[in-house]
Design an enzyme around this catalytic site. Structure first.
Site, PDB file in Angstrom:
ATOM      1  N   HIS A   1      -5.172   6.057  -8.905  1.00  0.00           N
ATOM      2  CA  HIS A   1      -5.601   6.576  -7.611  1.00  0.00           C
ATOM      3  C   HIS A   1      -6.899   7.386  -7.760  1.00  0.00           C
ATOM      4  O   HIS A   1      -7.770   7.333  -6.904  1.00  0.00           O
ATOM      5  CB  HIS A   1      -4.497   7.450  -7.005  1.00  0.00           C
ATOM      6  CG  HIS A   1      -3.315   6.625  -6.565  1.00  0.00           C
ATOM      7  ND1 HIS A   1      -2.974   6.462  -5.245  1.00  0.00           N
ATOM      8  CD2 HIS A   1      -2.423   5.894  -7.262  1.00  0.00           C
ATOM      9  CE1 HIS A   1      -1.907   5.670  -5.154  1.00  0.00           C
ATOM     10  NE2 HIS A   1      -1.555   5.320  -6.381  1.00  0.00           N
TER      11      HIS A   1
ATOM     12  N   ASP B   1      -6.547   9.495   0.048  1.00  0.00           N
ATOM     13  CA  ASP B   1      -5.759   8.507  -0.685  1.00  0.00           C
ATOM     14  C   ASP B   1      -4.770   7.805   0.247  1.00  0.00           C
ATOM     15  O   ASP B   1      -4.221   8.414   1.177  1.00  0.00           O
ATOM     16  CB  ASP B   1      -4.991   9.234  -1.800  1.00  0.00           C
ATOM     17  CG  ASP B   1      -4.225   8.278  -2.673  1.00  0.00           C
ATOM     18  OD1 ASP B   1      -4.755   7.887  -3.714  1.00  0.00           O
ATOM     19  OD2 ASP B   1      -3.081   7.893  -2.310  1.00  0.00           O
TER      20      ASP B   1
HETATM   21  N1  UDP Z   1       8.611   4.608  -7.563  1.00  0.00           N
HETATM   22  C1  UDP Z   1       9.740   4.768  -8.290  1.00  0.00           C
HETATM   23  N2  UDP Z   1      10.885   5.059  -7.639  1.00  0.00           N
HETATM   24  C2  UDP Z   1      10.948   5.172  -6.327  1.00  0.00           C
HETATM   25  C3  UDP Z   1       9.808   4.977  -5.609  1.00  0.00           C
HETATM   26  C4  UDP Z   1       8.652   4.689  -6.256  1.00  0.00           C
HETATM   27  O1  UDP Z   1       9.747   4.672  -9.484  1.00  0.00           O
HETATM   28  O2  UDP Z   1      12.036   5.432  -5.777  1.00  0.00           O
HETATM   29  C5  UDP Z   1       7.338   4.367  -8.198  1.00  0.00           C
HETATM   30  C6  UDP Z   1       7.228   2.994  -8.766  1.00  0.00           C
HETATM   31  O3  UDP Z   1       7.029   3.165 -10.159  1.00  0.00           O
HETATM   32  C7  UDP Z   1       6.006   2.385  -8.120  1.00  0.00           C
HETATM   33  C8  UDP Z   1       5.315   3.540  -7.484  1.00  0.00           C
HETATM   34  O4  UDP Z   1       6.313   4.515  -7.265  1.00  0.00           O
HETATM   35  O5  UDP Z   1       5.223   1.837  -9.130  1.00  0.00           O
HETATM   36  C9  UDP Z   1       4.600   3.273  -6.205  1.00  0.00           C
HETATM   37  O6  UDP Z   1       4.346   1.959  -5.944  1.00  0.00           O
HETATM   38  P1  UDP Z   1       2.963   1.237  -6.172  1.00  0.00           P
HETATM   39  O7  UDP Z   1       2.971   0.597  -7.508  1.00  0.00           O
HETATM   40  O8  UDP Z   1       2.783   0.365  -4.994  1.00  0.00           O
HETATM   41  O9  UDP Z   1       1.860   2.378  -6.158  1.00  0.00           O
HETATM   42  P2  UDP Z   1       0.910   2.881  -7.319  1.00  0.00           P
HETATM   43  O10 UDP Z   1       1.305   4.275  -7.589  1.00  0.00           O
HETATM   44  O11 UDP Z   1       1.058   2.012  -8.533  1.00  0.00           O
HETATM   45  O12 UDP Z   1      -0.433   2.795  -6.738  1.00  0.00           O
END
Ligand code: UDP
Ligand code: UDP
Length: 475
Positions: free
Chosen positions: A20, A117
């Site tokens: 991010h 973000d």
């Molecule tokens: N995630 C998790 N448990 C939850 C919700 C979210 O582990 O209950 C994490 C998960 O690892 C996922 C991230 O939150 O990778 C968010 O999703 P995404 O990959 O779309 O966003 P990123 O942070 O990779 O941009």
């Protein structure tokens, strides 16, 4: 004589994680190049050391930037229903955003735009009336993922249940208007489908609806890579009333990111080792900045690399958060396997300068988890990709990259946590990537298109100059 203030003043508000922070700072660097004034607001404390190092590197490279630490209010982890530290941090930041009001009203010059973000849409809109400026987000994934997020509220609204749950309104596949390739249920980010409720689901559902209230979305993608998805989003085929989606990609790495510049370990011996390898002969392997390689998988990963027949540079993380790394690799692999690994390649645990590695002529392929920043960086360097999605949006990004023709996706391996993939299978897929001439040709073509998109007169410049003019007119 006093120097006049730049006419355009932008504030950036960051969430958590390198995936991010990196694109936000790269986007800020683009606006700085066009003479805008930038205020950078970063949550404090950061979760990873990599993030705080990168923020320091950015601030020393651009001393003209006003940097504001945004102190977070700690959150009770039980409120989040997840054991992922980054997820807890996302939620902590979301719940602290209201504290920004006094900070924003004390800025010395008014804002032309606020760029936040993707994970902060609803919290920022809740204080928007105090901002008196347009609000944009920077989206940290692919256009394909954006249209999924934009469309889930439409799906929820068409469900007859009063309180529909994603596990029911996501059927076998999500078929989105204006797009030829559906998203199968198995590619939906796993936390989104979990029974009960978690803050990831709540965030996506809440923010999906609020996308319409934004003034625009910046996305690190471009026409040649994701033309169909960008077109569908901008022509109102996905959701009517979506704000403009600006494909300003590829956002390129800048000098401030150089690992050698900060205290992030030394890259020199890795680059010296790469210098000794033949052109296109090395497989680079990394699952990004926040994915640990599970102990059950690590031995087969090593066996696959030894068997694949190519040299390799393997970056391993044993913990999600870099500050918590303690164990040595030899403790996990055992000394016998470790010495076999070292006969054929290089294995490291430290944070590396990924752009320098991908840009090295010795690197002929990248085994990646499919993090969108890693993908765009690989496209920029014209390197073929094999993706092994571990979580989150990574199957959706893997599909985007397979559709573009520059990568392959080992979809039979499922999510990274689903099963242990055997060394033989890993070796087979790596050989497939490294020997595929079509991938190599396509990757080279996409590299050319990428350079054009962010070169003089390219799509990024046209968009950025247009927005700067618009903000000046509205000042
Ligand atoms: N995630 C998790 N448990 C939850 C919700 C979210 O582990 O209950 C994490 C998960 O690892 C996922 C991230 O939150 O990778 C968010 O999703 P995404 O990959 O779309 O966003 P990123 O942070 O990779 O941009
Ligand atoms: N990165 C890096 N060195 C590392 C690991 C990651 O420079 O050792 C950078 C990588 O170049 C990319 C970002 O961190 O810009 C990771 O973002 P991505 O979206 O690829 O994956 P995430 O880490 O968020 O899962």
């Amino acid at each position: 004589m006093s120097v006049p203030e730049p006419a355009v003043h932008l504030a950036f508000l960051i969430s958590a994680g390198m995936g991010h922070l990196n694109p936000a700072l790269r986007l800020a660097a683009v606006f700085l190049r066009y003479g805008c004034k930038v205020t950078l607001i970063t949550p404090k404390p950061t979760l990873s050391l990599a993030e705080s190092n990168l923020i320091s590197g950015f601030c020393s490279s651009f001393p003209q930037v006003t940097h504001i630490d945004f102190n977070l209010t700690p959150l009770d982890p039980t409120e989040v229903n997840s054991d992922d530290p980054f997820f807890l941090q996302y939620e902590t930041i979301r719940r602290s955003v209201h504290l920004l009001s006094p900070i924003l009203s004390s800025l010395s010059t008014s804002l032309s735009a606020f760029i936040v973000d993707v994970f902060l849409i609803s919290p920022i809109l809740s204080i928007a009336e105090k901002l008196f400026c347009p609000i944009y987000i920077y989206f940290t994934s692919s256009a394909r993922m954006l249209y999924f997020i934009a469309y889930v509220s439409v799906l929820a609204d068409s469900d007859s249940d009063a309180q529909p749950h994603p596990s029911t309104f996501i059927g076998d596949a999500v078929q989105i208007p204006g797009f030829t390739s559906p998203i199968p249920r198995s590619s939906v980010p796993p936390p989104f489908l979990l029974q009960g409720s978690n803050s990831f689901q709540r965030m996506i559902m809440e923010d999906s609806r609020k996308l319409l209230k934004l003034d625009g979305v910046f996305i690190n993608s471009f026409e040649e890579l994701e033309g169909e998805a960008l077109g569908a989003l901008n022509e109102g085929k996905v959701v009517r009333g979506l704000p403009p989606v600006y494909g300003i990609g590829p956002l390129m790495a800048c000098e401030f990111e150089s690992v050698d510049q900060g205290q992030r370990g030394s890259m020199s011996w890795i680059l010296e080792w790469l210098d000794e390898q033949a052109e296109g002969s090395v497989v680079y392997v990394s699952l990004g900045s926040r994915t640990e390689t599970r102990k059950e998988q690590i031995k087969d990963m090593a066996l696959g690399l030894i068997e694949c027949g190519y040299s390799f540079l393997w970056v391993v993380k044993l913990k999600k958060v870099d500050r918590e790394e303690e164990e040595g690799l030899e403790d996990v692999l055992g000394s016998e396997l470790m010495s076999k690994v070292r006969e054929k390649g290089v294995v490291v645990k430290e944070f590396v300068d990924q752009m320098k590695i991908l840009g090295h002529p010795a690197v002929g392929g990248f085994v990646s988890h499919g993090g969108w920043n890693s993908i765009i960086e690989t496209v920029w360097e014209g390197v073929p990709i094999l993706t092994w999605p571990q979580n989150g949006d990574q199957k959706i990004t893997s599909e985007a990259i397979r559709m573009s023709g520059v990568g392959i996706w080992a979809d039979e391996w499922g999510w990274g946590t689903e099963k242990v993939v055997k060394g033989k299978e890993i070796a087979k897929r790596i050989k497939e990537m490294m020997s595929n001439e079509c991938l190599r040709v396509k990757a080279r073509e996409m590299k050319e298109a990428a350079k054009k998109a962010c070169g003089v007169g390219g799509s990024c410049e046209v968009i950025i100059k247009g927005l700067i003019e618009e903000w000046k007119r509205n000042a």
